[in-house]
Enzyme design. Structure first.
Site, short mmCIF file in Angstrom:
data_model
loop_
_atom_site.label_atom_id
_atom_site.label_comp_id
_atom_site.label_asym_id
_atom_site.label_seq_id
_atom_site.Cartn_x
_atom_site.Cartn_y
_atom_site.Cartn_z
N ASN A 9 0.87 -1.18 0.00
CA ASN A 9 0.00 0.00 0.00
C ASN A 9 0.91 1.23 0.00
O ASN A 9 1.43 1.63 1.04
CB ASN A 9 -0.89 -0.05 1.26
CG ASN A 9 -1.82 1.14 1.34
OD1 ASN A 9 -1.76 2.05 0.52
ND2 ASN A 9 -2.67 1.12 2.34
N ARG A 86 -2.77 -2.08 -3.24
CA ARG A 86 -3.95 -1.25 -3.00
C ARG A 86 -3.88 -0.04 -3.93
O ARG A 86 -2.88 0.66 -3.98
CB ARG A 86 -3.95 -0.77 -1.55
CG ARG A 86 -5.14 0.10 -1.29
CD ARG A 86 -5.12 0.70 0.08
NE ARG A 86 -6.31 1.50 0.26
CZ ARG A 86 -6.36 2.60 0.98
NH1 ARG A 86 -5.27 3.03 1.59
NH2 ARG A 86 -7.46 3.27 1.10
N HIS A 175 -12.79 3.03 0.72
CA HIS A 175 -12.80 2.00 1.79
C HIS A 175 -13.53 0.74 1.32
O HIS A 175 -14.05 -0.01 2.14
CB HIS A 175 -13.51 2.48 3.07
CG HIS A 175 -12.84 3.60 3.79
ND1 HIS A 175 -13.55 4.51 4.53
CD2 HIS A 175 -11.55 3.94 3.91
CE1 HIS A 175 -12.73 5.39 5.07
NE2 HIS A 175 -11.49 5.06 4.70
N ASN A 206 -9.07 6.88 10.86
CA ASN A 206 -8.71 8.27 10.59
C ASN A 206 -9.61 8.82 9.50
O ASN A 206 -10.08 9.93 9.56
CB ASN A 206 -7.25 8.36 10.19
CG ASN A 206 -6.37 8.43 11.41
OD1 ASN A 206 -6.70 9.12 12.37
ND2 ASN A 206 -5.28 7.68 11.40
N ARG A 236 -10.62 15.53 8.39
CA ARG A 236 -11.45 15.94 7.24
C ARG A 236 -12.84 16.35 7.73
O ARG A 236 -13.39 15.73 8.63
CB ARG A 236 -11.58 14.78 6.25
CG ARG A 236 -10.29 14.46 5.53
CD ARG A 236 -10.44 13.23 4.64
NE ARG A 236 -9.56 12.16 5.05
CZ ARG A 236 -9.66 10.91 4.64
NH1 ARG A 236 -10.62 10.55 3.82
NH2 ARG A 236 -8.81 10.01 5.07
N ASP A 278 -6.90 12.41 17.13
CA ASP A 278 -6.83 11.04 17.64
C ASP A 278 -7.94 10.81 18.66
O ASP A 278 -8.01 11.49 19.68
CB ASP A 278 -5.45 10.81 18.27
CG ASP A 278 -5.22 9.34 18.58
OD1 ASP A 278 -5.99 8.77 19.38
OD2 ASP A 278 -4.28 8.77 18.01
N ARG A 280 -8.46 8.48 20.80
CA ARG A 280 -8.04 8.12 22.18
C ARG A 280 -7.72 9.36 23.00
O ARG A 280 -8.14 9.50 24.14
CB ARG A 280 -6.80 7.21 22.14
CG ARG A 280 -7.13 5.77 21.92
CD ARG A 280 -5.89 5.01 21.59
NE ARG A 280 -5.33 5.50 20.32
CZ ARG A 280 -4.51 4.82 19.56
NH1 ARG A 280 -4.12 3.64 19.93
NH2 ARG A 280 -4.07 5.30 18.43
N GLU A 381 -8.39 -5.30 5.69
CA GLU A 381 -8.32 -4.94 4.26
C GLU A 381 -7.20 -5.72 3.55
O GLU A 381 -7.33 -6.07 2.38
CB GLU A 381 -8.09 -3.44 4.13
CG GLU A 381 -9.27 -2.65 4.65
CD GLU A 381 -8.99 -1.17 4.84
OE1 GLU A 381 -9.18 -0.43 3.88
OE2 GLU A 381 -8.57 -0.77 5.93
P1 AMP Z 1 -7.41 3.46 11.83
O1 AMP Z 1 -7.28 4.55 10.80
O2 AMP Z 1 -8.42 2.43 11.47
O3 AMP Z 1 -6.09 2.88 12.25
O4 AMP Z 1 -7.98 4.17 13.17
C1 AMP Z 1 -7.32 5.20 13.82
C2 AMP Z 1 -8.24 5.80 14.86
O5 AMP Z 1 -8.67 4.77 15.78
C3 AMP Z 1 -7.60 6.90 15.71
O6 AMP Z 1 -8.49 7.99 15.87
C4 AMP Z 1 -7.39 6.21 17.05
O7 AMP Z 1 -7.42 7.13 18.12
C5 AMP Z 1 -8.60 5.30 17.11
N1 AMP Z 1 -8.42 4.25 18.12
C6 AMP Z 1 -7.54 3.24 18.12
N2 AMP Z 1 -7.62 2.54 19.29
C7 AMP Z 1 -8.58 3.15 20.04
C8 AMP Z 1 -9.14 2.93 21.34
N3 AMP Z 1 -8.72 1.93 22.10
N4 AMP Z 1 -10.13 3.75 21.75
C9 AMP Z 1 -10.56 4.76 20.99
N5 AMP Z 1 -10.08 5.02 19.75
C10 AMP Z 1 -9.11 4.24 19.28
#
Ligand code: AMP
Length: 393
Positions: A9, A86, A175, A206, A236, A278, A280, A381
Site C-alpha cells: 500500500n 492497493r 474504503h 482516521n 477531514r 486522535d 483516544r 483490508e
Molecule cells: P485506523 O485509521 O483504522 O487505524 O484508526 C485510527 C483511529 O482509531 C484513531 O483515531 C485512534 O485514536 C482510534 N483508536 C484506536 N484505538 C482506540 C481505542 N482503544 N479507543 C478509541 N479510539 C481508538
C-alpha cells in the site's frame, strides 16, 4: 501448500507492506516505511511477533524503501505467489481487482486526476515492485470497485448531467475493501449467503465512511467524488455547505489548494476539538472535561447517527449494523453515544458486551430485546487484497 501474498500500500510518503496467507488472513510480516522524502524517513516491521527498526537514508525514496522491503521479504524464506497492490481510484472501469498490464497502468494514471496524491503513489509502487518481482503476478485492488453497484440515484450529484458525462463527476466511494470484508464476515456470522446479507457498515478510522449494502450489493456510501464527503473524520470535515469553499477563499484570501488543505487536514475532530485528531486523546481529554474534545465527539456521533438512520431507507431488508476501523472496533463511547440516538427505534445496547468489544474482539453488542442487532467486527483490508490477488496466481 500455503498461498502467501505480498500486500503493498504505497501512499504519498509511506509504504505499508505485509505478507498475508490468502487462505487464513494470517500476517507473517507487517511493516511500514514512513516519512519518505523527508529527513526522518524510517522503516519498522514485525516478523513473527518480533519488532525491528531499520534506518533509511535521509530523504529516502519509495524505491529505496521497496529495496529494503524486498531484502526483508527474502530473509523470511517465504515464496510469495502474487503481489496485491492497493489502488485508491479505479474510476468506472474497474468493478473488481485487475491483473496489472500496460492498459491497467495507463488507467490508474488517467484516474490520477481524481486522486492525485494517492494514484500516482500507488502507480510508483506497482512499477517499482514489478522491477523487483518481474515473475510474480501483480494485481491492482481498487478502493472504489465495491461501489460500482451503486444506482444512479445514489452516485449522481444534482449538478448538470454533462459534468458526469464529460468529466466523470459522481460519487465513487472509498474504503471498498473494508466494507467488502465486513459484508463477507457478516454473511459468515449470520450463517447466510452474501447475496442475501444486508447491512449498514460503519468504517471509523482516521478516514470514516458508512455504506448501505442491500443483498450483498453496495447501494450507497458516504464518501463521494473524493474521500472528503460524509462523516466527520480525523482531520477531514465531511459534509459542509458547498458554497463554503468559495466563500472561504474570498474571506480568507486563500487559494483553492489552501482551502482544500484546510478542509482535508485541519478540520474534523482536530478542527472542532482544537486538540487532536486522535480519538483516544479526545476520549481521555473529554473525561477531564475538555470542552473541545466533548464537542468533537458529540458532532462525530450525531453526524454518524444521521447517516446510519438515512441508510435505513436504502436497506429495507437490513440484518445488522456493524462498526469497524480503529474507532469502530475500540471505542465503546463512540458506539454508545451514536446508538443512543436510536433508543426510540428500539435499538438497545448490552453495555457489558459493548465495553468488552475492543482489541480485535468480534461480536454482537446489542441486548437480546434490541429491534436491530449491532455488531463490532475488526476489519482486515490486507486479507481482501491478498485473497483477490491470489486468484490470479
Ligand atoms: P485506523 O485509521 O483504522 O487505524 O484508526 C485510527 C483511529 O482509531 C484513531 O483515531 C485512534 O485514536 C482510534 N483508536 C484506536 N484505538 C482506540 C481505542 N482503544 N479507543 C478509541 N479510539 C481508538
Amino acid at each position: 501448500m500455503k498461498k502467501e501474498v505480498i500486500v503493498l500500500n504505497c501512499g504519498s510518503s509511506s509504504v505499508k507492506f505485509a505478507i498475508i496467507d490468502a487462505q487464513t488472513g494470517e500476517a507473517g510480516l507487517t511493516g511500514i516505511a514512513e516519512s519518505l522524502g523527508n529527513k526522518n524517513a524510517s522503516l519498522s516491521y514485525k516478523l513473527n511477533g518480533h519488532k525491528e527498526q531499520v534506518a533509511l537514508s535521509e530523504n529516502a525514496s519509495h524505491s529505496e524503501a521497496l529495496n529494503v522491503i524486498q531484502s526483508i521479504i527474502s530473509r523470511t524464506g517465504v515464496t510469495p505467489i502474487a503481489i496485491g497492490h492497493r489502488v485508491v481510484h479505479g474510476g468506472e472501469k474497474f468493478t473488481q481487482a485487475a491483473l496489472v498490464d500496460d492498459s491497467v497502468l495507463k488507467a490508474i494514471e488517467d484516474y490520477a486526476s481524481m486522486a492525485p496524491l494517492h494514484n500516482m503513489a500507488n502507480l510508483k509502487g506497482i512499477v517499482t515492485a514489478q522491477q523487483a518481482y518481474p515473475d510474480l503476478p501483480h494485481v491492482a485492488v481498487f478502493d472504489t470497485a465495491f461501489f460500482q453497484t451503486l444506482p444512479e440515484k445514489a452516485y449522481l450529484y444534482a449538478l448538470p448531467k454533462s459534468l458526469y458525462r464529460e468529466h466523470g463527476i459522481r460519487r465513487y466511494g472509498f474504503h471498498g475493501t473494508s466494507h467488502k470484508f465486513i459484508l463477507d464476515s457478516m454473511a459468515t456470522m449470520l450463517n447466510q449467503r452474501i447475496e442475501e446479507t444486508s447491512i449498514i457498515s460503519a468504517h471509523l478510522g482516521n478516514g470514516c465512511s458508512v455504506s448501505a449494502i442491500e443483498n450483498g450489493r453496495a447501494v450507497d456510501t458516504s464518501l463521494g467524488f473524493s474521500p472528503l464527503e460524509g462523516l466527520v473524520m480525523g482531520t477531514r470535515c465531511g459534509d459542509i455547505d458547498p458554497s463554503l469553499p468559495g466563500t472561504l477563499q474570498k474571506k480568507l484570501g486563500k487559494s483553492a489548494d489552501e482551502i482544500s488543505d484546510l478542509l482535508n487536514k485541519q478540520s474534523g475532530l482536530l478542527g472542532i476539538s482544537e486538540l487532536s485528531n486522535d480519538c483516544r486523546t479526545l476520549e481521555d481529554a473529554a473525561q477531564q472535561g475538555h470542552e473541545g474534545a466533548l464537542l468533537a465527539i458529540e458532532l462525530f456521533c450525531y453526524r454518524l447517527a444521521k447517516y446510519i438512520a438515512g441508510y435505513m431507507v436504502a436497506v429495507p431488508t437490513l440484518n445488522a449494523i456493524v462498526f469497524t476501523g480503529g474507532i469502530g472496533e475500540n471505542s465503546s463511547l463512540i458506539r454508545q453515544t451514536t446508538l443512543g440516538y436510536f433508543a426510540h427505534f428500539g435499538i438497545t445496547l448490552d453495555e457489558q458486551k459493548n465495553d468488552a468489544a475492543r482489541f480485535g474482539h468480534s461480536g454482537q453488542i446489542t441486548a437480546t430485546n434490541s429491534t436491530m442487532p449491532v455488531y463490532v467486527v475488526p476489519t482486515n483490508e490486507e486479507w481482501v487484497i491478498a485473497s483477490e490477488a491470489a486468484t490470479f496466481a
